[in-house]
Design a protein around this motif. Structure first.
Motif, PDB file in Angstrom:
ATOM      1  N   SER A 308       0.856  -1.198   0.000  1.00 18.42           N
ATOM      2  CA  SER A 308       0.000   0.000   0.000  1.00 18.42           C
ATOM      3  C   SER A 308       0.882   1.233   0.000  1.00 18.42           C
ATOM      4  O   SER A 308       1.864   1.306   0.748  1.00 18.42           O
ATOM      5  N   GLU A 309       0.525   2.175  -0.868  1.00 17.76           N
ATOM      6  CA  GLU A 309       1.291   3.418  -0.945  1.00 17.76           C
ATOM      7  C   GLU A 309       0.333   4.599  -0.967  1.00 17.76           C
ATOM      8  O   GLU A 309      -0.676   4.575  -1.672  1.00 17.76           O
ATOM      9  N   ALA A 310       0.644   5.640  -0.182  1.00 13.20           N
ATOM     10  CA  ALA A 310      -0.182   6.851  -0.134  1.00 13.20           C
ATOM     11  C   ALA A 310       0.650   8.033  -0.610  1.00 13.20           C
ATOM     12  O   ALA A 310       1.792   8.218  -0.185  1.00 13.20           O
ATOM     13  N   THR A 311       0.064   8.804  -1.517  1.00 13.67           N
ATOM     14  CA  THR A 311       0.669  10.065  -1.956  1.00 13.67           C
ATOM     15  C   THR A 311      -0.200  11.200  -1.436  1.00 13.67           C
ATOM     16  O   THR A 311      -1.441  11.136  -1.544  1.00 13.67           O
ATOM     17  N   ALA A 324       5.140  11.003  -0.321  1.00 13.49           N
ATOM     18  CA  ALA A 324       4.518   9.680  -0.389  1.00 13.49           C
ATOM     19  C   ALA A 324       5.150   8.779   0.662  1.00 13.49           C
ATOM     20  O   ALA A 324       6.280   9.013   1.117  1.00 13.49           O
ATOM     21  N   ALA A 325       4.411   7.764   1.043  1.00 15.29           N
ATOM     22  CA  ALA A 325       4.920   6.774   2.001  1.00 15.29           C
ATOM     23  C   ALA A 325       4.158   5.480   1.797  1.00 15.29           C
ATOM     24  O   ALA A 325       3.026   5.477   1.290  1.00 15.29           O
ATOM     25  N   ASP A 326       4.775   4.366   2.170  1.00 18.46           N
ATOM     26  CA  ASP A 326       4.069   3.091   2.090  1.00 18.46           C
ATOM     27  C   ASP A 326       3.717   2.618   3.487  1.00 18.46           C
ATOM     28  O   ASP A 326       4.104   3.217   4.495  1.00 18.46           O
ATOM     29  N   GLY A 327       2.956   1.537   3.560  1.00 17.00           N
ATOM     30  CA  GLY A 327       2.532   0.988   4.841  1.00 17.00           C
ATOM     31  C   GLY A 327       2.001  -0.410   4.659  1.00 17.00           C
ATOM     32  O   GLY A 327       1.893  -0.920   3.535  1.00 17.00           O
ATOM     33  N   ASN A 328       1.650  -1.051   5.782  1.00 15.71           N
ATOM     34  CA  ASN A 328       1.151  -2.421   5.689  1.00 15.71           C
ATOM     35  C   ASN A 328      -0.333  -2.480   5.336  1.00 15.71           C
ATOM     36  O   ASN A 328      -0.944  -3.539   5.327  1.00 15.71           O
ATOM     37  N   GLY A 329      -0.915  -1.327   5.050  1.00 17.13           N
ATOM     38  CA  GLY A 329      -2.297  -1.219   4.615  1.00 17.13           C
ATOM     39  C   GLY A 329      -2.555   0.218   4.212  1.00 17.13           C
ATOM     40  O   GLY A 329      -1.727   1.102   4.451  1.00 17.13           O
ATOM     41  N   PRO A 330      -3.689   0.502   3.588  1.00 16.87           N
ATOM     42  CA  PRO A 330      -3.947   1.861   3.114  1.00 16.87           C
ATOM     43  C   PRO A 330      -3.992   2.911   4.213  1.00 16.87           C
ATOM     44  O   PRO A 330      -3.519   4.033   4.028  1.00 16.87           O
TER      45      PRO A 330
END
Length: 416
Positions: A308-311, A324-330
């Motif tokens: 999952s990646e959020a911008t 942006a950053a990623d995570g183990n879920g949205p």
């Protein structure tokens, strides 16, 4: 046991003799005593007499399968006392299979029991055991029995919550004395009465057990609730202040939209402080520290690997920041991206972390249901809750996350 009645008595005697000879105090728990008594009264009495004569310091009568009722205990306990004599030290061990373990323990105390066996939060096999977090306050505060120090009793709520944490279980909000709802009040008439005399709806001072009063804001609540929360938040609203009515109007509309502020006092305080600054703008502080320009969340599955990646793009103090950053879920990715963006402007953001995340369905419409997200945030041991609602779970989560950050900045960056 695959033994005779006589041999059973011999085993009781031999075991206790062996323990006593080795300098060990013996507390004899008479397993299945009450069922045994109902089935064979004389033999049940023989077993505990044998234990006492062999040197047991305590005879503890056990309701092992939890089927005993409080009204049945007294006559049996009295017969035991008559049979063993007044010098015998008696105790009680109750199980909660009939939902009356605490009542059994108290009834036994009234009939001479000097030991009550139990567990913190009533943890135990099947339906549990006598709950010491209930029994100890009753004995100390209501019956005047000096069974625990005042200081230790004031820690009992903390101990209860700690044990739940160690067991990886959510606490029972409705647990007497130590639960979050034990001293909660909801409804305008109730809260108005509480402000005049706390004894109207509280049987003890919650501070005696380390708990605290919790006034819940709801559609039933009136100005009294707002005034109470104002005082709790360190604000200085009076009932004549027109802001009180306006705040109440906003809260009621929010609740119609699915918001609840029980467990989300951080979001409630943001609204109240915003309207205290600008009576027309319940989002005043939500716009003061940063504004969202937009975000995008992508979740991809590559075989068994989920990414999952959020911008995110935010404007802070007139400056746009795009990261942006990623995570183990949205939601985790959004949380990481927001923190990454804001920490450049507000370094104290590094001090907080999300400690709990709950999702509830508001209206049952299958996968199109509106959801309520409750977030709990930890700031070096200090906790607060925030809330968001939306048909889209990501947006609901975003709203709750934003409030958690706003609340931190509100406390850190603002002075009144």
């Amino acid at each position: 046991l695959e033994t005779s009645l006589k041999e059973n008595l011999n085993m009781i005697e031999d075991t206790i003799n062996f323990l006593k000879k080795n300098g060990i105090e013996v507390v004899y728990d008479a397993e299945h005593f009450f069922d045994g008594f109902k089935n064979n009264e004389q033999y049940a009495l023989q077993t505990i007499s044998c234990a006492l004569n062999a040197g047991a310091s305590w005879i503890v009568l056990c309701d092992t399968n939890g089927g005993l009722l409080p009204n049945e205990l007294g006559p049996i306990f009295d017969k035991v006392k008559d049979f063993l004599g007044t010098e015998a030290h008696l105790g009680i061990h109750a199980h909660n299979d009939s939902g009356v373990a605490n009542a059994i323990a108290l009834e036994a105390f009234h009939h001479g029991a000097k030991m009550i066996q139990g567990t913190i939060n009533g943890f135990g096999e099947r339906c549990g055991n006598t709950d010491l977090t209930t029994i100890l306050p009753i004995l100390k505060l209501k019956m005047g029995i000096d069974c625990i120090s005042t200081e230790d009793l004031e820690n009992i709520t903390e101990v209860s919550h700690f044990i739940y944490e160690m067991a990886n279980l959510s606490g029972n909000s409705n647990q007497p004395f130590v639960g979050k709802n034990a001293f909660s009040h909801k409804g305008g008439v109730h809260i108005s009465a509480m402000r005049k005399n706390v004894k109207t709806y509280e049987h003890i001072n919650p501070e005696l057990v380390g708990n605290s009063r919790n006034i819940k804001i709801s559609e039933l609540a009136g100005k009294s609730s707002i005034l109470h929360m104002s005082k709790k938040f360190g604000m200085h609203l009076t009932k004549e202040n027109p802001k009180v009515a306006e705040i109440l109007k906003v809260i009621k509309q929010k609740e119609k939209d699915g918001y609840v502020y029980e467990g989300a006092e951080g979001s409630l305080e943001i609204i109240m402080r915003s309207m205290d600054m600008n009576i027309q703008d319940p989002d005043y502080y939500r716009k003061k520290f940063f504004e969202l320009e937009g975000f995008r969340v992508i979740t991809e599955m590559h075989k068994t690997n989920l990414i999952s990646e959020a911008t995110i793009k935010v404007k802070v103090k007139g400056q746009e920041y795009h990261t942006a950053a990623d995570g183990n879920g949205p939601v985790n990715a959004l949380d990481n991206a927001l923190k990454k963006a804001l920490v450049h402007f507000y370094p104290s953001i590094k001090e907080i972390s999300l400690s709990d995340f709950k999702v509830r369905i508001i209206n049952k419409a299958g996968s199109a249901s509106k959801v309520r997200v409750l977030v709990e945030t930890n700031d070096n041991g200090k906790l607060w809750g925030t809330i968001g609602t939306h048909e889209n779970i990501i947006v609901a989560s975003w709203n709750a996350l934003v409030d958690s950050y706003i609340f931190k900045l509100l406390k850190r960056e603002t002075t009144w």
